[in-house]
Design a protein around this motif. Structure first.
Motif, PDB file in Angstrom:
ATOM      1  N   LYS A 112      39.277 -23.918  -3.577  1.00 25.14           N
ATOM      2  CA  LYS A 112      39.271 -24.992  -2.792  1.00 25.14           C
ATOM      3  C   LYS A 112      40.554 -25.976  -3.219  1.00 25.14           C
ATOM      4  CE  LYS A 112      34.851 -25.837  -2.892  1.00 25.14           C
ATOM      5  NZ  LYS A 112      33.642 -26.365  -2.704  1.00 25.14           N
TER       6      LYS A 112
ATOM      7  N   PHE B 208      38.982 -25.028   1.708  1.00 24.38           N
ATOM      8  CA  PHE B 208      38.898 -23.541   1.210  1.00 24.38           C
ATOM      9  C   PHE B 208      40.132 -23.293   1.334  1.00 24.38           C
ATOM     10  CE2 PHE B 208      38.541 -19.447   3.080  1.00 24.38           C
ATOM     11  CZ  PHE B 208      38.489 -18.742   1.809  1.00 24.38           C
TER      12      PHE B 208
ATOM     13  N   ALA C  15      28.975 -19.284   1.389  1.00 28.90           N
ATOM     14  CA  ALA C  15      29.231 -20.610   0.711  1.00 28.90           C
ATOM     15  C   ALA C  15      29.099 -21.608   1.551  1.00 28.90           C
ATOM     16  CB  ALA C  15      30.363 -20.235  -0.297  1.00 28.90           C
ATOM     17  N   PHE C  16      29.773 -21.630   2.679  1.00 33.17           N
ATOM     18  CA  PHE C  16      30.140 -22.908   3.281  1.00 33.17           C
ATOM     19  C   PHE C  16      29.289 -23.221   4.611  1.00 33.17           C
ATOM     20  CE2 PHE C  16      34.339 -21.730   1.351  1.00 33.17           C
ATOM     21  CZ  PHE C  16      34.118 -22.595   0.383  1.00 33.17           C
ATOM     22  N   ASN C  17      28.358 -21.980   5.160  1.00 32.56           N
ATOM     23  CA  ASN C  17      27.675 -22.473   6.246  1.00 32.56           C
ATOM     24  C   ASN C  17      26.188 -22.675   6.314  1.00 32.56           C
ATOM     25  OD1 ASN C  17      30.175 -22.213   7.797  1.00 32.56           O
ATOM     26  ND2 ASN C  17      29.671 -20.096   8.623  1.00 32.56           N
ATOM     27  N   ILE C  18      25.549 -22.239   4.924  1.00 35.18           N
ATOM     28  CA  ILE C  18      24.132 -22.477   4.989  1.00 35.18           C
ATOM     29  C   ILE C  18      23.740 -23.080   3.410  1.00 35.18           C
ATOM     30  CG2 ILE C  18      23.440 -20.496   6.342  1.00 35.18           C
ATOM     31  CD1 ILE C  18      23.019 -18.708   3.933  1.00 35.18           C
ATOM     32  N   THR C  19      22.592 -23.558   3.691  1.00 34.68           N
ATOM     33  CA  THR C  19      22.135 -23.925   2.109  1.00 34.68           C
ATOM     34  C   THR C  19      20.799 -22.813   2.210  1.00 34.68           C
ATOM     35  OG1 THR C  19      20.924 -25.803   3.664  1.00 34.68           O
ATOM     36  CG2 THR C  19      22.742 -26.385   2.628  1.00 34.68           C
ATOM     37  N   GLU C  20      20.308 -22.945   1.098  1.00 33.62           N
ATOM     38  CA  GLU C  20      19.002 -22.494   0.573  1.00 33.62           C
ATOM     39  C   GLU C  20      18.925 -21.046   1.552  1.00 33.62           C
ATOM     40  OE1 GLU C  20      15.340 -25.001   0.829  1.00 33.62           O
ATOM     41  OE2 GLU C  20      16.878 -26.345   2.112  1.00 33.62           O
TER      42      GLU C  20
END
Lengths: 283, 308
Positions: free
Chosen positions: B33, B38, B117-122
């Motif tokens: 990044k 990114f 890496a950039f669209n979701i958490t957990e």
């Protein structure tokens, strides 16, 4: 160069860094930001990279841009057919409009109860119109779609996008489970009884079949035996008839004598007509 | 003095720029990044980027297969792995309103590190919750016997397929490798009843086998008996026939002699017969006279007297 020149240079660099860090901010790929000036929204940034702001005056509030997961506590609901079930839902959501979000909900911690309220009330409304069987099986997908749509609509004004609402569990309440187990047991025992009875039936059938086969075998043999005996006897009778026809009178006499010879034991009563005894009786 | 200051500044700058060195493991990729944005995917190896705040990176493991357990947890104690079931997760309701205990393992991997890496958490929780949700739906579409037997594999396959579809709709860069159903059994409170059904099946087999044994015993015996009856009948028939034949022969012989001197033969035969009777019968009584007065002579007495 004098030492003081150097010192001045360092001080200038430090001031420059401080100025730069308050005039620029870096937004990460996963973030979006709202720029506030004395509590007033002056900018919304959703693109990652370096952004400018008024130094010392503007305040940057960052929000996650990614999909967030919110696990709602399980709740009891009553289906259309009056059956109670425990529904455990979760919501995937994201902050779509940071401006609306910060205006109405301020931060994520305050947003969650609101999401909870909205989603849960829709789950209750929609699921309460469906039967228990529909909720736990195929139709659930449609119900959830409706819940998702309604929740999405309601939460839109808060800058939230509901990505998906799903049911993790739809279970019977614990107090009903015991009854289900009771029923399952009864069902299984009845199946077991049926299987055993079927075994008995099969076994009896096989035995009866065998008994029948055995009896028929013997009966057939006996029937055939009678025929064989008959054939033998018929041959004998034929032979006897042939002899008989040679000299009927003598044969009768001869046979009679044979019979006499075969007499054994007992008392013999003889009339006086017996020719052979004539000498004895005339005495 | 000034020299030292420059050295110090130089060292500080060197250390600062060295913080840009990073290493990417063999199963990983790094996402580079630049000012938070990114810019590139970096393969494994040693790399350099500008130090903070100019560039940074996140590493994502893209080859390792990750595993999520549903309905149970494996617990590592020293060298040994033991399993603990989690009834709250494993007990599921079936289409015919029965309860069944299903344990499953989901294996997944990152197929798109950028999305991951950039669209979701957990990510783990998303995979876990979605699997539970889909698995329960699939179990609820079948009756308990299907789930316990033939439905097993189908449920795993269907769950994996549906799971992938849902995860793709989130664009989370996850590839579901497999959904394996592990233990699929009746819940503990009804195990005995289910076992009883299995026992009943055994009982049934046993009863049938016993009946077969009986049949295998009785039928051949009856066959033997039938043969015996037939042979006896044949023997009898033969016997009767042969006896008649013999008698016929004998009569023929006698008849031949008889025709030579009929009267005398007749008499002789009569006397022979009488003699035979008299020898074999102990008490002999002769009636003498007419119907009115019946004189009875005991022939034994007469013979005795005669013998004196």
């Amino acid at each position: 160069m004098k030492v003081w020149v150097l010192s001045l240079l360092i001080v200038l660099i430090v001031i420059g860094v401080i100025l730069a860090s308050s005039a620029f901010y870096v937004l990460d790929q996963t973030q979006q930001a709202v720029v506030l000036r004395f509590g007033k929204i002056v900018a919304v940034e959703t693109e990652p990279g370096v952004h400018f702001k008024q130094p010392f005056v503007d305040n940057v509030v960052r929000f996650d841009k990614r999909i967030l997961l919110y696990d709602i506590e399980p709740e009891k609901i009553i289906a259309a057919d009056k059956k109670t079930l425990v529904i455990d839902t979760y919501v995937l959501w994201k902050i779509k409009d940071p401006e609306a979000f910060i205006r109405s909900l301020k931060n994520v911690n305050l947003a969650l109860p609101r999401i909870d309220d909205v989603v849960y009330s829709h789950v209750r409304n929609i699921f309460a119109k469906a039967n228990f069987d529909e909720i736990i099986s195929e139709k659930r997908e449609d119900l959830l779609k409706k819940v998702t749509e309604l929740s999405r609509e309601d939460l839109k004004e808060f800058g939230i996008e509901v990505v998906d609402v799903r049911v993790k569990h739809a279970d019977l309440p614990e107090e009903n489970e015991a009854a289900v187990y009771e029923r399952m047991r009864a069902e299984r025992y009845s199946i077991a009884a049926q299987i055993r009875a079927e075994g008995e039936k099969e076994a009896r059938k096989i035995r009866a079949e065998a008994d029948k086969t055995a009896k028929v075998l013997i009966a057939e043999a006996q029937s055939k035996a009678e025929q064989i005996k008959g054939t033998g006897e018929a041959s004998a009778v034929k032979i006897y008839a042939e002899i008989f026809s040679k000299d009927k009178d003598f044969y009768e006499f001869w046979r009679t004598m044979e019979v006499y010879k075969s007499i054994e034991g007992g008392i013999l009563l003889v009339g006086d007509e017996l020719d052979a005894l004539r000498y004895l009786i005339s005495k | 003095m000034r020299k030292y200051v420059w050295i110090i500044i130089g060292v500080i700058l060197a250390v600062y720029f060295l913080t840009g060195v990073y290493q990417v493991g063999p199963s990983e990729v790094a996402l580079l990044k630049t000012f938070g944005k990114f810019t590139a995917v970096v393969p494994s190896g040693i790399h350099y980027h500008l130090p903070y705040p100019f560039q940074s990176h996140v590493k994502v493991d893209v080859t390792t297969v990750r595993k999520i357990e549903i309905g149970f947890r494996s617990v590592q104690r020293g060298d040994r792995i033991s399993y603990e079931s989690v009834p709250g997760e494993s007990i599921m309701i079936t289409g015919d309103n029965n309860l069944v205990s299903v344990e499953a393992v989901v294996q997944y991997r990152v197929k798109d590190p950028v999305a991951y890496a950039f669209n979701i958490t957990e990510a783990d929780s998303i995979v876990r919750f979605t699997t539970e949700s889909v698995l329960r739906e699939k179990v609820a579409m079948r009756n308990i016997d299907d789930v316990l037997t033939v439905g097993r594999d189908e449920i795993g396959l269907e769950t994996a397929k549906m799971l992938q579809k849902i995860l793709d709709s989130y664009d989370c860069g996850i590839k579901i490798e497999n959904v394996y159903l592990q233990e699929v059994v009746p819940p503990e409170p009804v195990v005995n009843a289910f076992d009883d059904v299995n026992n009943a099946r055994q009982n049934k087999e046993r009863l049938i086998n016993e009946a077969r044994k009986y049949a295998n015993d009785i039928v051949p015996k009856a066959q033997g008996q039938a043969q015996e009856i037939l042979r006896q009948a044949e023997a009898y028939a033969q016997e009767v026939y042969l006896k008649a034949l013999g008698e016929a022969k004998r009569f023929d012989e006698i008849l031949e002699e008889y025709t030579k001197a009929p009267d005398i033969t007749r008499k002789r035969m009569l006397l022979d017969a009488l003699q035979s009777i008299l020898e074999k019968v102990q008490n002999k009584i002769i009636f003498v006279g007419n119907a009115g007065s019946l004189n009875v002579l005991n022939i034994s007495d007469i013979l005795k007297e005669m013998g004196k």
